[in-house]
Design an enzyme around this catalytic site. Structure first.
Site, PDB file in Angstrom:
ATOM      1  N   ASP A 121      12.400  13.795  -3.349  1.00  0.00           N
ATOM      2  CA  ASP A 121      12.173  12.428  -2.590  1.00  0.00           C
ATOM      3  C   ASP A 121      11.130  12.850  -1.793  1.00  0.00           C
ATOM      4  O   ASP A 121      11.193  13.750  -0.934  1.00  0.00           O
ATOM      5  CB  ASP A 121      13.525  12.141  -1.763  1.00  0.00           C
ATOM      6  CG  ASP A 121      13.088  11.016  -1.056  1.00  0.00           C
ATOM      7  OD1 ASP A 121      11.938  10.502  -0.729  1.00  0.00           O
ATOM      8  OD2 ASP A 121      14.236  10.559  -0.510  1.00  0.00           O
ATOM      9  N   SER A 172      -5.685   2.369  -5.814  1.00  0.00           N
ATOM     10  CA  SER A 172      -5.392   1.016  -6.510  1.00  0.00           C
ATOM     11  C   SER A 172      -6.585  -0.002  -6.094  1.00  0.00           C
ATOM     12  O   SER A 172      -7.131   0.251  -5.122  1.00  0.00           O
ATOM     13  CB  SER A 172      -4.156   0.220  -5.757  1.00  0.00           C
ATOM     14  OG  SER A 172      -4.133  -1.050  -6.237  1.00  0.00           O
ATOM     15  N   TYR A 187       2.163  -3.171   0.354  1.00  0.00           N
ATOM     16  CA  TYR A 187       1.369  -2.388  -0.613  1.00  0.00           C
ATOM     17  C   TYR A 187       0.049  -2.262  -0.354  1.00  0.00           C
ATOM     18  O   TYR A 187      -0.563  -1.222  -0.358  1.00  0.00           O
ATOM     19  CB  TYR A 187       1.586  -3.023  -2.080  1.00  0.00           C
ATOM     20  CG  TYR A 187       1.025  -2.089  -3.102  1.00  0.00           C
ATOM     21  CD1 TYR A 187       1.660  -1.249  -3.782  1.00  0.00           C
ATOM     22  CD2 TYR A 187      -0.058  -2.591  -3.655  1.00  0.00           C
ATOM     23  CE1 TYR A 187       1.264  -0.308  -4.717  1.00  0.00           C
ATOM     24  CE2 TYR A 187      -0.674  -2.014  -4.863  1.00  0.00           C
ATOM     25  CZ  TYR A 187      -0.080  -0.786  -5.244  1.00  0.00           C
ATOM     26  OH  TYR A 187      -0.375  -0.160  -6.216  1.00  0.00           O
ATOM     27  N   ALA A 229      -1.381  -2.795   2.480  1.00  0.00           N
ATOM     28  CA  ALA A 229      -1.641  -1.946   3.868  1.00  0.00           C
ATOM     29  C   ALA A 229      -1.588  -0.357   3.369  1.00  0.00           C
ATOM     30  O   ALA A 229      -2.556   0.333   4.027  1.00  0.00           O
ATOM     31  CB  ALA A 229      -0.680  -2.493   4.722  1.00  0.00           C
ATOM     32  N   SER A 230      -0.671  -0.087   2.470  1.00  0.00           N
ATOM     33  CA  SER A 230      -0.538   1.204   2.272  1.00  0.00           C
ATOM     34  C   SER A 230      -1.690   1.693   1.232  1.00  0.00           C
ATOM     35  O   SER A 230      -2.206   2.866   1.609  1.00  0.00           O
ATOM     36  CB  SER A 230       0.714   1.741   1.446  1.00  0.00           C
ATOM     37  OG  SER A 230       0.689   0.962   0.005  1.00  0.00           O
ATOM     38  N   LYS A 231      -2.300   0.965   0.552  1.00  0.00           N
ATOM     39  CA  LYS A 231      -3.633   1.439  -0.242  1.00  0.00           C
ATOM     40  C   LYS A 231      -4.670   1.276   0.477  1.00  0.00           C
ATOM     41  O   LYS A 231      -5.644   2.060   0.107  1.00  0.00           O
ATOM     42  CB  LYS A 231      -3.509   0.486  -1.545  1.00  0.00           C
ATOM     43  CG  LYS A 231      -2.157   0.625  -2.392  1.00  0.00           C
ATOM     44  CD  LYS A 231      -2.231   2.106  -3.035  1.00  0.00           C
ATOM     45  CE  LYS A 231      -1.245   2.488  -4.127  1.00  0.00           C
ATOM     46  NZ  LYS A 231      -1.041   3.891  -4.349  1.00  0.00           N
TER      47      LYS A 231
END
Length: 282
Positions: free
Chosen positions: A56, A135, A148, A150-152
């Site tokens: 994990d 991405s 998503y 925000a993370s990328k």
């Protein structure tokens, strides 16, 4: 080549495509994924050059154990590929705090932590490289997938910064910025009514992304984009962020038509079916 590669998300669609091409080059792979059974199957197909390690990625102690295993078995890391990611199709105003934190942990925090932990082993390599699957969502905001995005956005910025920092220390860092890619994750997103902007053009194949990874290894740079046309459209749109409400409406109309065509193609390929007027994966 005999290089040692650690790759996360190895049991996913893009991960498997990358692994298949790296094995062809004679590399030794450490496959990391949370799905132990699927990971074991991938490793068995790839052969003795592949070592599975179920983990994990949000468990930092597991990442430390991964580094210890690699150090004991191989003594170094030549290439780290941060590939694992998830996306959740759910309106921001109804998402749980736990799901927000979970997605950020997998997409943003874990690749940064793993990269940091891998540096001592990367420094033992004569040609150390870090490649991260970001991405096109790291350039252009997606209303249906704000976490998503925000993370990328964050991951892209972090890897650009880390690349500038580590270049002087002998570690080359680069990112791949794929658009929508034909994977089980994309199929589920389409079924769930996810981000229509991804479907303005037909999805690319995992092998297209894998080819860009190989090109990044052969000709290192800070960023590569499998679909250059979508990258330039996204970058151009972001020059005028205050026009996004208008431009996204135009893009979304085209994307919704593309999504419908994609869903129909899933049906034609026997991957999905209509049930009570709704699409479901088989």
């Amino acid at each position: 080549m005999n290089e040692v590669v650690v790759i996360t998300g190895a049991a996913g669609g893009i991960g498997q495509a990358i692994c298949a091409k790296l094995i062809q080059r004679g590399m030794r792979l450490v496959l990391v994924d949370i799905h132990a059974e699927r990971l074991a199957q991938v490793a068995a197909r790839l052969g003795e050059q592949a070592t599975p390690f179920a983990a994990d990625l949000t468990d930092h102690s597991a990442l430390q154990r991964l580094m210890e295993m690699v150090a004991d078995k191989f003594g170094r890391i030549d290439i780290l590929i941060n590939n694992a990611a998830i996306t959740t199709v759910e309106p921001f105003d109804t998402r749980s705090v736990e799901s927000i934190v979970g997605e950020l942990n997998i997409n943003l925090i874990s690749p940064l932590v793993l990269t940091r932990l891998a540096i001592p082993l990367l420094q033992r390599s004569a040609d150390a490289r870090v490649v991260t699957t970001v991405s096109i969502g790291g350039i252009f905001p997606m209303p249906e997938s704000p976490i998503y995005s925000a993370s990328k956005f964050g991951l892209r910025g972090a890897m650009l910064s880390i690349g500038l920092d580590l270049a002087a220390k002998g570690i080359k860092v680069g990112s791949i910025l794929p658009a929508a890619t034909e994977t089980p994750m994309l199929q589920k997103e389409a079924i769930d009514g996810g981000n229509a902007l991804q479907f303005m053009d037909p999805p690319q194949q995992p092998e297209d992304v894998a080819d860009q990874v190989l090109l990044m290894l052969d000709k290192p740079c800070l960023e590569r984009t499998p679909k250059a046309s979508e990258s330039w459209i996204s970058r151009l749109a972001m020059l005028f962020p205050n026009l996004l409400p208008r431009s996204i409406r135009l893009f979304k109309k085209r994307g919704e038509k593309g999504m419908q065509r994609y869903l129909e193609s899933l049906g034609e390929r026997g991957l999905a079916q209509r049930v009570d007027g709704r699409w479901e994966l088989k």
